[in-house]
Write a protein that holds these residues in place. Sequence first.
Motif, PDB file in Angstrom:
ATOM      1  N   THR A   1     -90.022 -24.020  12.087  1.00 51.94           N
ATOM      2  CA  THR A   1     -90.407 -25.058  11.881  1.00 51.94           C
ATOM      3  C   THR A   1     -88.892 -25.276  12.536  1.00 51.94           C
ATOM      4  OG1 THR A   1     -89.456 -24.796  10.167  1.00 51.94           O
ATOM      5  CG2 THR A   1     -91.972 -24.975  10.223  1.00 51.94           C
ATOM      6  N   PRO A   2     -88.506 -26.617  13.912  1.00 51.42           N
ATOM      7  CA  PRO A   2     -88.022 -28.039  13.676  1.00 51.42           C
ATOM      8  C   PRO A   2     -86.646 -27.415  13.169  1.00 51.42           C
ATOM      9  CG  PRO A   2     -89.248 -28.530  14.170  1.00 51.42           C
ATOM     10  CD  PRO A   2     -90.027 -27.393  13.000  1.00 51.42           C
ATOM     11  N   LEU A   3     -85.390 -27.346  12.906  1.00 51.40           N
ATOM     12  CA  LEU A   3     -84.083 -27.051  12.558  1.00 51.40           C
ATOM     13  C   LEU A   3     -83.910 -28.332  12.086  1.00 51.40           C
ATOM     14  CD1 LEU A   3     -81.062 -25.785  11.911  1.00 51.40           C
ATOM     15  CD2 LEU A   3     -80.608 -26.853  13.756  1.00 51.40           C
ATOM     16  N   THR A   4     -83.417 -29.034  10.338  1.00 54.59           N
ATOM     17  CA  THR A   4     -83.326 -30.278  10.473  1.00 54.59           C
ATOM     18  C   THR A   4     -81.128 -30.054   9.822  1.00 54.59           C
ATOM     19  OG1 THR A   4     -82.893 -28.870   7.904  1.00 54.59           O
ATOM     20  CG2 THR A   4     -85.488 -30.194   8.784  1.00 54.59           C
ATOM     21  N   THR A   5     -80.634 -30.951  10.028  1.00 56.67           N
ATOM     22  CA  THR A   5     -79.764 -31.018   9.965  1.00 56.67           C
ATOM     23  C   THR A   5     -79.258 -32.184   8.897  1.00 56.67           C
ATOM     24  OG1 THR A   5     -79.298 -33.351  11.414  1.00 56.67           O
ATOM     25  CG2 THR A   5     -79.211 -30.520  12.650  1.00 56.67           C
ATOM     26  N   GLN A   6     -78.022 -31.892   8.794  1.00 52.01           N
ATOM     27  CA  GLN A   6     -77.163 -32.650   7.200  1.00 52.01           C
ATOM     28  C   GLN A   6     -76.068 -33.847   8.023  1.00 52.01           C
ATOM     29  OE1 GLN A   6     -78.385 -33.219   4.127  1.00 52.01           O
ATOM     30  NE2 GLN A   6     -80.407 -31.865   4.522  1.00 52.01           N
ATOM     31  N   PRO A   7     -75.413 -34.406   7.289  1.00 51.42           N
ATOM     32  CA  PRO A   7     -75.422 -35.020   5.978  1.00 51.42           C
ATOM     33  C   PRO A   7     -76.720 -36.241   6.559  1.00 51.42           C
ATOM     34  CG  PRO A   7     -73.446 -36.073   7.831  1.00 51.42           C
ATOM     35  CD  PRO A   7     -73.803 -34.851   8.401  1.00 51.42           C
ATOM     36  N   ASP A   8     -76.997 -36.530   4.840  1.00 51.48           N
ATOM     37  CA  ASP A   8     -77.813 -38.060   4.989  1.00 51.48           C
ATOM     38  C   ASP A   8     -77.219 -38.860   5.635  1.00 51.48           C
ATOM     39  OD1 ASP A   8     -78.987 -39.776   3.843  1.00 51.48           O
ATOM     40  OD2 ASP A   8     -78.459 -39.643   2.086  1.00 51.48           O
TER      41      ASP A   8
ATOM     42  N   ASP B   1     -72.659 -23.934  11.494  1.00 51.53           N
ATOM     43  CA  ASP B   1     -73.134 -23.640   9.784  1.00 51.53           C
ATOM     44  C   ASP B   1     -74.149 -23.528   9.713  1.00 51.53           C
ATOM     45  OD1 ASP B   1     -70.465 -23.990   9.235  1.00 51.53           O
ATOM     46  OD2 ASP B   1     -70.835 -25.990   8.164  1.00 51.53           O
ATOM     47  N   GLY B   2     -75.296 -23.799  10.294  1.00 54.98           N
ATOM     48  CA  GLY B   2     -76.717 -23.687   9.491  1.00 54.98           C
ATOM     49  C   GLY B   2     -77.431 -22.446  10.631  1.00 54.98           C
ATOM     50  N   ILE B   3     -77.113 -21.939  11.923  1.00 51.46           N
ATOM     51  CA  ILE B   3     -77.310 -21.122  12.450  1.00 51.46           C
ATOM     52  C   ILE B   3     -76.900 -19.643  12.239  1.00 51.46           C
ATOM     53  CG2 ILE B   3     -76.933 -20.359  14.635  1.00 51.46           C
ATOM     54  CD1 ILE B   3     -77.243 -22.624  15.814  1.00 51.46           C
ATOM     55  N   ARG B   4     -75.542 -20.129  11.707  1.00 49.15           N
ATOM     56  CA  ARG B   4     -74.871 -18.337  11.427  1.00 49.15           C
ATOM     57  C   ARG B   4     -74.758 -18.163   9.911  1.00 49.15           C
ATOM     58  NH1 ARG B   4     -69.261 -21.773  13.824  1.00 49.15           N
ATOM     59  NH2 ARG B   4     -69.063 -19.907  15.742  1.00 49.15           N
ATOM     60  N   ASN B   5     -76.007 -19.060   8.613  1.00 47.85           N
ATOM     61  CA  ASN B   5     -76.003 -18.725   7.302  1.00 47.85           C
ATOM     62  C   ASN B   5     -77.217 -17.877   7.519  1.00 47.85           C
ATOM     63  OD1 ASN B   5     -77.334 -21.000   7.151  1.00 47.85           O
ATOM     64  ND2 ASN B   5     -75.774 -21.632   6.092  1.00 47.85           N
ATOM     65  N   GLY B   6     -77.726 -18.548   8.333  1.00 51.48           N
ATOM     66  CA  GLY B   6     -79.622 -17.701   8.712  1.00 51.48           C
ATOM     67  C   GLY B   6     -80.599 -19.117   7.824  1.00 51.48           C
TER      68      GLY B   6
ATOM     69  N   SER C   1     -81.028 -21.246   9.914  1.00 54.50           N
ATOM     70  CA  SER C   1     -81.647 -21.615  11.830  1.00 54.50           C
ATOM     71  C   SER C   1     -81.942 -20.376  11.882  1.00 54.50           C
ATOM     72  CB  SER C   1     -81.187 -22.908  12.469  1.00 54.50           C
ATOM     73  OG  SER C   1     -80.602 -24.038  11.289  1.00 54.50           O
ATOM     74  N   LYS C   2     -83.368 -19.809  12.869  1.00 54.34           N
ATOM     75  CA  LYS C   2     -83.162 -18.848  12.557  1.00 54.34           C
ATOM     76  C   LYS C   2     -83.347 -18.854  14.382  1.00 54.34           C
ATOM     77  CE  LYS C   2     -84.050 -16.788   8.824  1.00 54.34           C
ATOM     78  NZ  LYS C   2     -84.079 -18.103   8.038  1.00 54.34           N
ATOM     79  N   PRO C   3     -83.365 -17.829  14.804  1.00 51.05           N
ATOM     80  CA  PRO C   3     -83.464 -17.569  16.549  1.00 51.05           C
ATOM     81  C   PRO C   3     -84.441 -18.441  17.069  1.00 51.05           C
ATOM     82  CG  PRO C   3     -82.127 -15.549  15.833  1.00 51.05           C
ATOM     83  CD  PRO C   3     -83.227 -16.420  14.282  1.00 51.05           C
ATOM     84  N   GLY C   4     -84.734 -18.761  17.916  1.00 52.01           N
ATOM     85  CA  GLY C   4     -85.707 -19.227  18.541  1.00 52.01           C
ATOM     86  C   GLY C   4     -86.307 -20.576  18.173  1.00 52.01           C
TER      87      GLY C   4
END
Length: 252
Positions: free
Chosen positions: A3-10, A31-36, A38-41
């Motif tokens: 599913t598509p990446l979601t981001t913060q902040p509000d 941060d979302g990518i490095r902490n897993g 957000s996955k490759p693809g």
Amino acid sequence: MNTPLTTQPDPGAPRKKHRNLAQSVVANIADGIRNGSSKPGDKLPTESELMRTQGVSRTVIREAISHLQASGLVETRHGIGTFVLAASSSGSFDIDPETVITMRDILAILELRISLEAEAAGLAAARRSDEQLAQMRMALDAFQKSAHEHGDSVAADVQFHLHIAQATGNRYFVDILTHLGTTIIPRTRINSARLAHDDPAAYLDRVHREHEDIYNAIVRQDPETARAAMRTHLSNSRERLRKVQDSMALAS
């Protein structure tokens, strides 16, 4: 595909000052990518969605995406979108100084330097030649002269650290520090003295005294004291930058 990446902040959060906007977006997505989370693809949200969730302009989003591309974290497929990349499996080591852009990046580099350069100072104390010692002295004198004349002391600062690396007799210390270039000196990216409300002359004087402590231990061929002096110097740099980070957070 995930599913598509979601981001913060509000999206209702107050807008930050312009100079920090792109860095903040880079940090949030990275941060979302490095902490897993957000996955490759995974596909990043559209520019419009990122503008809404991050509370910034299209120009800021595009600048942030450019930095993420330069870091090898995402790729943009024209007409389709921007996707998270898998971590490189080539086994090659690379830190692109041009991607060291956020305060968090600079603090992370300083953590690396503390481990790397403390050991380099110890080895230099044990292995240095008289000629290498003379080169360190010249760099320190050039640093002090530039500081007193309100000139650019960064070049001399870099040279001092590189001369220590060269005195280890281990070319890999030199390779890594040369690769990082002036990124190893945080003042080239952020005026930490000004932002921490510190007097620039007093700041440079403290840095010079810390350099002299390192140099004197190397002169005496005292590895343990040289390691401790370098660790103190870089730890102080880290604390100064943390004060800057706190100041920036309060100002945002």
